[in-house]
Design an enzyme around this catalytic site. Sequence first.
Site, PDB file in Angstrom:
ATOM      1  N   HIS A  66       0.818  -1.222   0.000  1.00  0.00           N
ATOM      2  CA  HIS A  66       0.000   0.000   0.000  1.00  0.00           C
ATOM      3  C   HIS A  66       0.847   1.265   0.000  1.00  0.00           C
ATOM      4  CE1 HIS A  66      -0.032   0.062   4.583  1.00  0.00           C
ATOM      5  NE2 HIS A  66      -0.100   1.363   4.372  1.00  0.00           N
ATOM      6  N   ASP A 196       1.145  -7.624   2.443  1.00  0.00           N
ATOM      7  CA  ASP A 196       1.262  -6.200   2.110  1.00  0.00           C
ATOM      8  C   ASP A 196       2.727  -5.777   1.917  1.00  0.00           C
ATOM      9  OD1 ASP A 196       0.811  -3.515   1.782  1.00  0.00           O
ATOM     10  OD2 ASP A 196      -0.492  -3.289   3.523  1.00  0.00           O
ATOM     11  N   SER A 617       3.926   2.311   8.517  1.00  0.00           N
ATOM     12  CA  SER A 617       3.739   1.299   7.492  1.00  0.00           C
ATOM     13  C   SER A 617       5.038   1.102   6.742  1.00  0.00           C
ATOM     14  CB  SER A 617       2.645   1.718   6.532  1.00  0.00           C
ATOM     15  OG  SER A 617       1.415   1.372   7.064  1.00  0.00           O
TER      16      SER A 617
HETATM   17  N1  ARG Z   1      -4.976   0.591   7.778  1.00  0.00           N
HETATM   18  C1  ARG Z   1      -3.666   0.709   7.201  1.00  0.00           C
HETATM   19  C2  ARG Z   1      -3.173   2.159   7.344  1.00  0.00           C
HETATM   20  O1  ARG Z   1      -3.749   2.948   7.996  1.00  0.00           O
HETATM   21  C3  ARG Z   1      -3.640   0.245   5.791  1.00  0.00           C
HETATM   22  C4  ARG Z   1      -4.366   1.103   4.801  1.00  0.00           C
HETATM   23  C5  ARG Z   1      -4.317   0.634   3.387  1.00  0.00           C
HETATM   24  N2  ARG Z   1      -5.296  -0.390   3.077  1.00  0.00           N
HETATM   25  C6  ARG Z   1      -6.633  -0.149   2.825  1.00  0.00           C
HETATM   26  N3  ARG Z   1      -7.410  -1.175   2.606  1.00  0.00           N
HETATM   27  N4  ARG Z   1      -7.145   1.053   2.764  1.00  0.00           N
HETATM   28  O2  ARG Z   1      -2.615   2.816   6.558  1.00  0.00           O
HETATM   29  N1  ASP Z   2      -1.504   1.527   8.070  1.00  0.00           N
HETATM   30  C1  ASP Z   2      -0.783   2.619   8.687  1.00  0.00           C
HETATM   31  C2  ASP Z   2       0.209   3.273   7.713  1.00  0.00           C
HETATM   32  O1  ASP Z   2      -0.020   3.272   6.517  1.00  0.00           O
HETATM   33  C3  ASP Z   2      -0.112   2.180   9.942  1.00  0.00           C
HETATM   34  C4  ASP Z   2      -0.986   2.383  11.147  1.00  0.00           C
HETATM   35  O2  ASP Z   2      -1.778   3.353  11.170  1.00  0.00           O
HETATM   36  O3  ASP Z   2      -0.836   1.598  12.081  1.00  0.00           O
HETATM   37  O4  ASP Z   2       1.152   3.909   8.095  1.00  0.00           O
END
Ligand code: ARG
Ligand code: ASP
Length: 682
Positions: A66, A196, A617
């Site tokens: 991502h 990921d 991330s």
């Molecule tokens: N929750 C993670 C973060 O805050 C991954 C986000 C990317 N994935 C998604 N399905 N939107 O960035």
């Molecule tokens: N998914 C988040 C990021 O893209 C990480 C988190 O918020 O824990 O940095």
Amino acid sequence: MYSQGMWLPNELLEQETNMKSKGMTMSASDIYSINSGSLKDAIVHFGGFCTGEVISDQGLVLTNHHCGYSAIQSHSSVQNDYLKNGFWAKSFSEEKPNEGLFVDFIVSIDDVSESIQNFIAKGLSQNEAIDSFIQVNPAIGKGMRSEIKPIYFGNQFILIVSQRYSDVRLVGAPPSLIGKFGADTDNWVWPRHTGDFSFFRIYASPDGSPAEYSPENIPLKTKNPLTISLEGVNEGDFSLIYGFPGRTSNYLPVNEVSQQIDVLLPIRVELREIILDKWDSAMRINPVVKIQYASKYASVSNGWKKWKGQIEGIEASYGIDTLKKRQERMINYHSANNKNAFVAVDQLERFNNQTESLENARKSLIYFQEILRNWELLTWSRLANNIVRLSDEGKDLKGALRALIEFEKNYNPELDRRSSRSLVQNWLSAGEKDTLLTVPIDYINETNSFLQGLFSPALYKSLPIGIAELDANFIADSCRNHLAFDLWPDLLNRYRSLLMKTNKLEKDFQSGMKEWMSLYLSSVDEGENIFAPDANSTMRVSYGLIGGFSPRDGANYNHNTTTEGILEKYIPGDYEFDLPQNFKKTLENREFGRYADNDGQLSVCFIAANHTSGGNSGSPALNSKGHLIGLNFDRLWEGTMSDFYFTTQRCRNIMVDVRYIMWVVDKYANANRLIEEMRFAD
Ligand code: ARG
Ligand code: ASP
């Protein structure tokens, strides 16, 4: 001693004893050192928004799928859909350059509080003091940058010297059905099975110095890449996360947190639910809409789910009570001290007044922000205004037209009309119920009759869509003459003037935080720092134990998942849970070789009580010896309140097991050339 927190790597010595008591066998200087090689040398700030790590001596970088998403997307076309099919460069020459993408290495981090305080004592403001320091101590060398960041709300200042490399090429990525497996349904959720990850490579000029993209550039020779461990992870093992967390607010006065949880976040959640509901129903019945809205849906839903988790998590963990106790302890400490007897009490009273008087403005701003962001007609108006401005100035329209075409490709006017009508209706009725909210009711009603309805189907049907190939003057005039043309500048101006009105109060609040933080810092005994500084996109280390927990009575989360769960979740044809057929077959063969766990299974993801946030991330997860065991990419929904309040009872970060990554690279993608350049622990 607490283990929560995101610690500055140059101050880790203070944590060393505690880290060792949790199982770490290396020393603080193995993690960060400027005089000799340390783990720090392998950690990069990836594009300024994620973390990455160097895993070979030829500049190979590992980060999340991502994080690399838009780079992968930008090289994708209908013929070569790398998002769908994955991409693996077979040689250096096939690695793909990415305009605008960079990585920053950290050269050094130093405490310069004394120098900055001296400037401030001479009457300079904080910003002036920082500027003066940088003027006297500029960064020297190619790609070198110096930056001063306030820590603890300006009670400390650090000088960060970093080096930027701007030729970063795409090397490999799995298909989205692996890299984004489970997509929005599984986002923030455990048990998780998302692979990921993606690979990039840093290129430099032949002498090794940073350079913009050039075909002459060569892979960067890197001295201290991470070593990969295939040993595996167990419940209770030590783990460490090294990266660049964006922002946390762990020292807010309790009333501020309550306002977030009880008043502000619920508005955001409610407004996003309106949009997500409408988009989801349309996406389910119309495959074209599904493709058009998938990425927008993901981004609206990412915030929505995190905030919902924060609201529930604070409640379920009695977070407010714990924060209150901590606050009282600090206030009592100072009250018992004659010199400072009333400072903390007085500051708290000021805060509580400010929080209260800011509440309505903050609520109003949230409505504006969510509506400006999610009413797509406003985006059209913004892009149209851009085109008209450039055309009036006689400038080149190419970039602006490209942006409009991109927007149109993924725009369904009728869906926008229906969803934003509900959104604006919600805004209007909030404004009618609560007259202190700055909802521009007059403006909307006026505009409503003037335009014969902002939400009349005719307005959306009449948008000049699909004309970007025509004559530039004609395009500009069609934009200018459309009834929705002024919507964006009108609402943006209203938003900005509201923002101006609250600016002073918010600034006063922030300067109060400096005092408040210093009261916290001085309320503990010498030599014991239990207050890790809030995250601010600077380099940090978090550590904690690998392990599951019980999210609710009668339920338990294991510390890891395996490929069996991927097959369990598999739904043929589903956009989130389908699998590439050849991948499914490879999985079903269960030939995991040296990547298997002791019981023969292949571990996919695991969780630990490391304090992380957005920006972490792509961060490496390291074991007690500093070897790479996983790749951080998410947190558990139940513990997202760690941005305000971290507790090891509920807060967990989620990592992909490095053995799963290597198995996919080796056995599914057959990218042996990558495996060969990496270094594995014996
Ligand atoms: N929750 C993670 C973060 O805050 C991954 C986000 C990317 N994935 C998604 N399905 N939107 O960035
Ligand atoms: N998914 C988040 C990021 O893209 C990480 C988190 O918020 O824990 O940095």
